[in-house]
Design an enzyme around this catalytic site. Structure first.
Site, mmCIF file in Angstrom:
data_model
loop_
_atom_site.group_PDB
_atom_site.id
_atom_site.type_symbol
_atom_site.label_atom_id
_atom_site.label_comp_id
_atom_site.label_asym_id
_atom_site.label_seq_id
_atom_site.Cartn_x
_atom_site.Cartn_y
_atom_site.Cartn_z
ATOM 1 N N SER A 113 -7.587 1.489 -2.095
ATOM 2 C CA SER A 113 -6.386 0.715 -2.404
ATOM 3 C C SER A 113 -6.775 -0.658 -2.934
ATOM 4 O O SER A 113 -7.723 -1.275 -2.443
ATOM 5 C CB SER A 113 -5.548 0.562 -1.137
ATOM 6 O OG SER A 113 -4.609 -0.467 -1.315
ATOM 7 N N CYS B 78 -8.051 -2.203 4.448
ATOM 8 C CA CYS B 78 -7.892 -3.381 5.335
ATOM 9 C C CYS B 78 -9.148 -3.722 6.091
ATOM 10 O O CYS B 78 -9.238 -4.790 6.681
ATOM 11 C CB CYS B 78 -6.790 -3.209 6.362
ATOM 12 S SG CYS B 78 -5.843 -1.780 6.193
ATOM 13 N N GLU C 224 1.936 1.716 -3.417
ATOM 14 C CA GLU C 224 0.791 2.155 -4.213
ATOM 15 C C GLU C 224 0.592 3.667 -4.026
ATOM 16 O O GLU C 224 0.351 4.404 -4.987
ATOM 17 C CB GLU C 224 -0.465 1.387 -3.764
ATOM 18 C CG GLU C 224 -1.685 1.601 -4.643
ATOM 19 C CD GLU C 224 -2.910 0.829 -4.147
ATOM 20 O OE1 GLU C 224 -2.852 0.234 -3.040
ATOM 21 O OE2 GLU C 224 -3.922 0.839 -4.861
ATOM 22 N N GLU D 273 -15.515 -11.336 4.326
ATOM 23 C CA GLU D 273 -14.390 -11.113 3.423
ATOM 24 C C GLU D 273 -13.763 -12.437 2.978
ATOM 25 O O GLU D 273 -13.456 -12.638 1.796
ATOM 26 C CB GLU D 273 -13.341 -10.248 4.122
ATOM 27 C CG GLU D 273 -12.127 -9.914 3.276
ATOM 28 C CD GLU D 273 -11.058 -9.163 4.065
ATOM 29 O OE1 GLU D 273 -10.718 -9.591 5.184
ATOM 30 O OE2 GLU D 273 -10.565 -8.150 3.566
ATOM 31 N N GLU E 234 0.829 -1.199 0.000
ATOM 32 C CA GLU E 234 0.000 0.000 0.000
ATOM 33 C C GLU E 234 0.870 1.258 0.000
ATOM 34 O O GLU E 234 0.536 2.263 -0.634
ATOM 35 C CB GLU E 234 -0.932 -0.030 1.223
ATOM 36 C CG GLU E 234 -2.114 0.888 1.096
ATOM 37 C CD GLU E 234 -3.220 0.539 2.100
ATOM 38 O OE1 GLU E 234 -3.723 -0.608 2.058
ATOM 39 O OE2 GLU E 234 -3.539 1.389 2.926
ATOM 40 N N LYS F 188 -14.766 -9.902 8.684
ATOM 41 C CA LYS F 188 -13.705 -10.757 8.135
ATOM 42 C C LYS F 188 -14.269 -12.105 7.684
ATOM 43 O O LYS F 188 -13.720 -12.755 6.796
ATOM 44 C CB LYS F 188 -12.619 -10.996 9.182
ATOM 45 C CG LYS F 188 -11.781 -9.767 9.483
ATOM 46 C CD LYS F 188 -10.701 -9.530 8.431
ATOM 47 C CE LYS F 188 -10.085 -8.162 8.597
ATOM 48 N NZ LYS F 188 -9.349 -7.734 7.402
ATOM 49 N N GLU G 3 -13.552 -13.708 -5.020
ATOM 50 C CA GLU G 3 -12.293 -13.293 -5.669
ATOM 51 C C GLU G 3 -11.078 -13.544 -4.780
ATOM 52 O O GLU G 3 -9.941 -13.376 -5.218
ATOM 53 C CB GLU G 3 -12.366 -11.824 -6.092
ATOM 54 C CG GLU G 3 -12.544 -10.793 -4.983
ATOM 55 C CD GLU G 3 -13.997 -10.538 -4.585
ATOM 56 O OE1 GLU G 3 -14.869 -11.397 -4.862
ATOM 57 O OE2 GLU G 3 -14.259 -9.490 -3.961
ATOM 58 N N CYS H 105 -9.967 -1.680 14.848
ATOM 59 C CA CYS H 105 -10.214 -3.122 15.053
ATOM 60 C C CYS H 105 -10.393 -3.486 16.518
ATOM 61 O O CYS H 105 -11.122 -4.425 16.835
ATOM 62 C CB CYS H 105 -9.068 -3.947 14.493
ATOM 63 S SG CYS H 105 -8.604 -3.484 12.834
#
Ligand code: SF4
Ligand code: SF4
Ligand code: SF4
Ligand code: FES
Lengths: 574, 160
Positions: free
Chosen positions: A320, A300, A283, A362, A280, A359, A367, A504
């Site tokens: 990102s 994230c 990036e 996710e 990142e 999560k 993908e 988190c």
């Protein structure tokens, strides 16, 4: 601040003007039971558990919505009050399923505690029990409307704090239910799977979907090489879930406990957090060079990513392309690590211990399958890990401190601070500064982006070039930042967004109950972990350096893109 | 109004746009808007709730909550004709339940439902208040008294 004086139970009490009777009583150490009230949500006055007598008032008043005033005389513990509270509670219990023994919240349920505390030993009313099927459609959460007491805390959390409004009241009277939009299943509406509703639900009506059985099964399967990764925030919260003080740092004990549960390797998401910073950070550097799209927004937090897909699809090019540390870990474990170990990707079973329910969603995104099979096989929340440890009879506090396994357990302090709001920003700045300027940072602490303010802004000098950044946590705060970006009023180059309040450490899979002080204690612990690490910059992580040398080449290489980056899907806002 | 991401761009509900512009900038306009929507469409379609949500910046869950709270609002399309079968005491004594069962069988729906061809909606009612004619059923504004199960089909056949 203007103060007022009132008497509560014959005691003279000072309170700040604007406080409710409940707040004034609590500030004075007088306990009033509550159920629909939550200190971080707008009071609604729905359950009437908090009633008190106020001299001169015709009937009992709900103290959570009654403003305290000068000279007021309040009685919190009269026979009339006690009877009214007990009746209100018994009416709730009359149609409640008595399933405490098998309930997820057994031992940590506000309804159960109140029934005990208010001395309910029989329920004088018999109501018809609701018989609504459980909603198990979401990969992250389970709703059991039969256990719902209609307190509305989830509705307010989802609306006021998260600005998602996936849940609402439906119908009236006896038929009222709390349901996702248009009576659909949770998986069919714009729910971001953050689980914040489950952290404020006083009962077992909304809980995380448990994958504990799947993990036990994998641990018992000799053909599987079962590895576990632990998210940054879990090392400062699993102790709390097991009865230790909030903010207890239990990294070494957690590692030891996971070994005793039978994991073949105990690895760390902090490792892949460092890897995330490499990708990142580069990036960002590339986008700064090439002019956009800016600001770059962190990716994230899977609840945030899903929120963006539902509510700000036009901003997705800003997000990102980096996978989250959880998914990067899984991708690396099933390729680089599997190859090193001579294992096939399908024989490596990756378990994540996460502070987060999103999560779980996710990990099931189609993908997220870099090696051809899902990067991550099962996601457990901090609460579920605590449950497994109890089931295994592990004396957690008595465990020795053990170290993570190499190589995917090697990390820096920069990886650890991912667990607190502002942490990803700070970790990225530590690396970006040194990469761009070629100089060594004098102070590693970017304190302007730390702390619990909803939106934080800072500018950082990169050798003459100023980079402006913003940090938001909780989606209602994120909305403020996003609306400015959308309106073209923002001049930030880099923005960190965390779905949950506090980042988190305040995630939807964290110990219940949670409040501002507990979040602050967990955050303090996170920065202590960082300060105690010998290495505190992601690019100095030797295991990450080796991974690039042996396997990925350089940040943003083709291989890195294939394994560590992803794409997003615009979704409906309803 | 911002475009939504669901792909519906053409205004499928032109009357809604008129209703919304009539109430633009007005506080507390949600219930009047819902009433006018219902008058225009016979019920409150989900897509209309979404549009109102975007226009008024009120969560769709809140609007749906209001619409399901008041009995006056219908969330499903209604039939061209509304059938009510009295279930009051007098009708009950004289076989009101059998009339209702026959209507249900004829139409293939339960109270609260609408036939697929949108011809009939069957409404749950307690008492229609014309006990002298028991058992009674109503279709739209017409009262049919002294009903027997075998008369049901021919009564319904009169309404297209
Ligand atoms: S929600 Fe609470 S009171 Fe209800 S069954 Fe579960 S533990 Fe018992
Ligand atoms: S998980 Fe988050 S978005 Fe979904 S209903 Fe709960 S609070 Fe709302
Ligand atoms: S689901 Fe939980 S938080 Fe929501 S209304 Fe029901 S009991 Fe309250
Ligand atoms: S806590 Fe005050 S009414 Fe529920």
């Amino acid at each position: 601040m203007e103060t007022i004086t009132l008497t509560i139970d014959g005691r003279e009490v000072q309170a700040a003007k604007g406080m409710t009777v409940l707040e004034a009583a609590r500030a004075a150490g007088i306990k009033i039971p509550t159920l629909c009230y939550h200190p971080e949500l707008r009071p609604e006055g729905a359950c009437r558990l908090c009633v008190v007598e106020v001299k001169g008032a015709k009937s009992l008043v709900a103290s959570c919505v009654m403003p305290a005033s000068n000279g007021m005389e309040v009685y919190t513990n009269t026979p009339f009050v006690r009877e009214a509270r007990r009746t209100a509670l018994e009416l709730l219990l009359a149609n409640h399923p008595f399933e405490c023994l098998t309930c997820d919240r057994n031992g940590n349920c506000e309804l159960q505690t109140l029934a005990h505390d208010l001395g309910v030993r029989e329920v004088r009313y018999q109501g018809e029990k609701r018989n609504v099927p459980k909603d198990t459609s979401s990969p992250a959460l389970v709703r059991d409307p039969n256990k719902c007491i209609l307190c509305g805390r989830c509705v307010r959390m989802c609306g006021e704090v998260q600005n998602v409004n996936a849940l609402g009241y439906v119908g009236r009277g006896w038929d009222t239910l709390i349901l996702p939009l248009f009576n659909r299943n949770l998986a069919e509406v714009a729910c971001v799977a953050c689980g914040q509703c489950s952290t404020v639900c006083p009962t077992g009506a909304i809980t995380e979907k448990s994958y504990v059985d799947e993990v036990w099964k994998a641990l018992g399967d000799p053909k599987k090489h079962v590895v576990v990764q632990t998210a940054p925030a879990t090392r400062v919260s699993v102790g709390e879930a097991l009865g230790m003080a909030p903010g207890s740092i239990v990294t070494g004990k957690m590692v030891a406990a996971l070994r005793r549960l039978g994991f073949d390797r105990v690895f760390d998401t902090d490792f892949s957090a460092d890897l995330t910073i490499m990708e990142e950070g580069h990036e960002l550097i590339e986008r700064l060079k090439e002019g956009g799209p800016l600001p770059l927004i962190t990716s994230c937090s899977p609840g945030w990513v899903k929120y963006c897909e539902h509510f700000y699809p036009e901003l997705l090019p800003h997000v990102s392309t980096c996978k989250s540390p959880q998914q990067m870990f899984g991708a690396v474990a099933k390729t680089y690590y599997a190859e090193k170990m001579g294992l096939k990707p399908e024989d490596v079973y990756v378990v994540s211990i996460m502070p987060c329910t999103a999560k779980k969603f996710e990990a099931q995104r189609p993908e997220m399958t870099a090696s051809g099979v899902p990067d991550v096989d099962a996601v457990l929340t901090t609460r579920e890990l605590a449950r497994m440890l109890k089931e295994a009879g592990i004396d957690f506090e008595g465990l020795p401190e053990e170290e993570y396994d190499a190589p995917l357990g090697i990390s820096t302090g920069a990886g650890a601070i991912f667990g607190a709001t502002g942490g990803v920003m700070e970790a990225a700045l530590r690396t970006v500064y040194e990469v761009v300027t070629g100089k060594t940072l004098e102070s590693l602490d970017f304190t302007a982006v730390r702390g619990l303010d909803g939106v934080k802004e800072a500018s950082v000098d990169l050798d003459g070039k100023t980079v402006k950044v913003a940090v938001a946590h909780g989606l209602a705060n994120a909305k403020k930042v996003l609306d400015r970006i959308k309106a073209g009023e923002a001049d930030w180059q880099f923005v960190e967004i965390m779905c949950c309040p506090g980042g988190c450490i305040g995630g939807g899979g964290q110990p219940i109950p949670v409040d501002r002080e507990k979040r602050a204690a967990r955050i303090k612990a996170i920065y202590e972990v960082d300060a105690s690490m010998p290495l505190r910059k992601s690019h100095e992580n030797p295991a990450v350096q080796t991974l690039y040398k042996e396997y990925l080449g350089a940040p943003l290489s083709e291989k890195a893109h294939e394994l560590l980056h992803t794409h997003y899907t615009p979704r409906s806002r309803f | 109004m911002s475009a939504c991401a669901c792909g519906n761009t053409a205004p499928k509900y032109p009357e809604l746009q008129e209703i919304l512009s009539r109430h633009e900038g007005e506080k507390g306009s949600l219930i009047p808007i819902l009433q006018e929507v219902q008058a225009a469409y016979g019920y409150i379609p989900e897509d209309v709730i979404k549009e109102i949500s975007l226009a008024l910046d009120i969560p769709a869950t809140t609007i749906y909550g209001v619409a399901t709270f008041y009995a006056q609002f219908h969330l499903k399309p209604r039939g061209r004709h509304v059938v009510r079968v009295c279930q009051g005491t007098a009708c009950h004594v004289r076989g009101g339940a059998r009339i209702l069962a026959e209507v249900e069988k004829e139409l293939g729906i339960k109270p609260g439902e609408t036939t697929e061809d949108l011809r009939f909606s069957l409404e749950p009612v307690a008492c229609l208040g014309c006990c002298g004619l028991a058992p009674v059923m109503m279709v739209d504004e017409d009262t049919h008294g002294r009903m027997t199960p075998d008369k049901v089909a021919s009564v319904l056949a009169r309404y297209e």
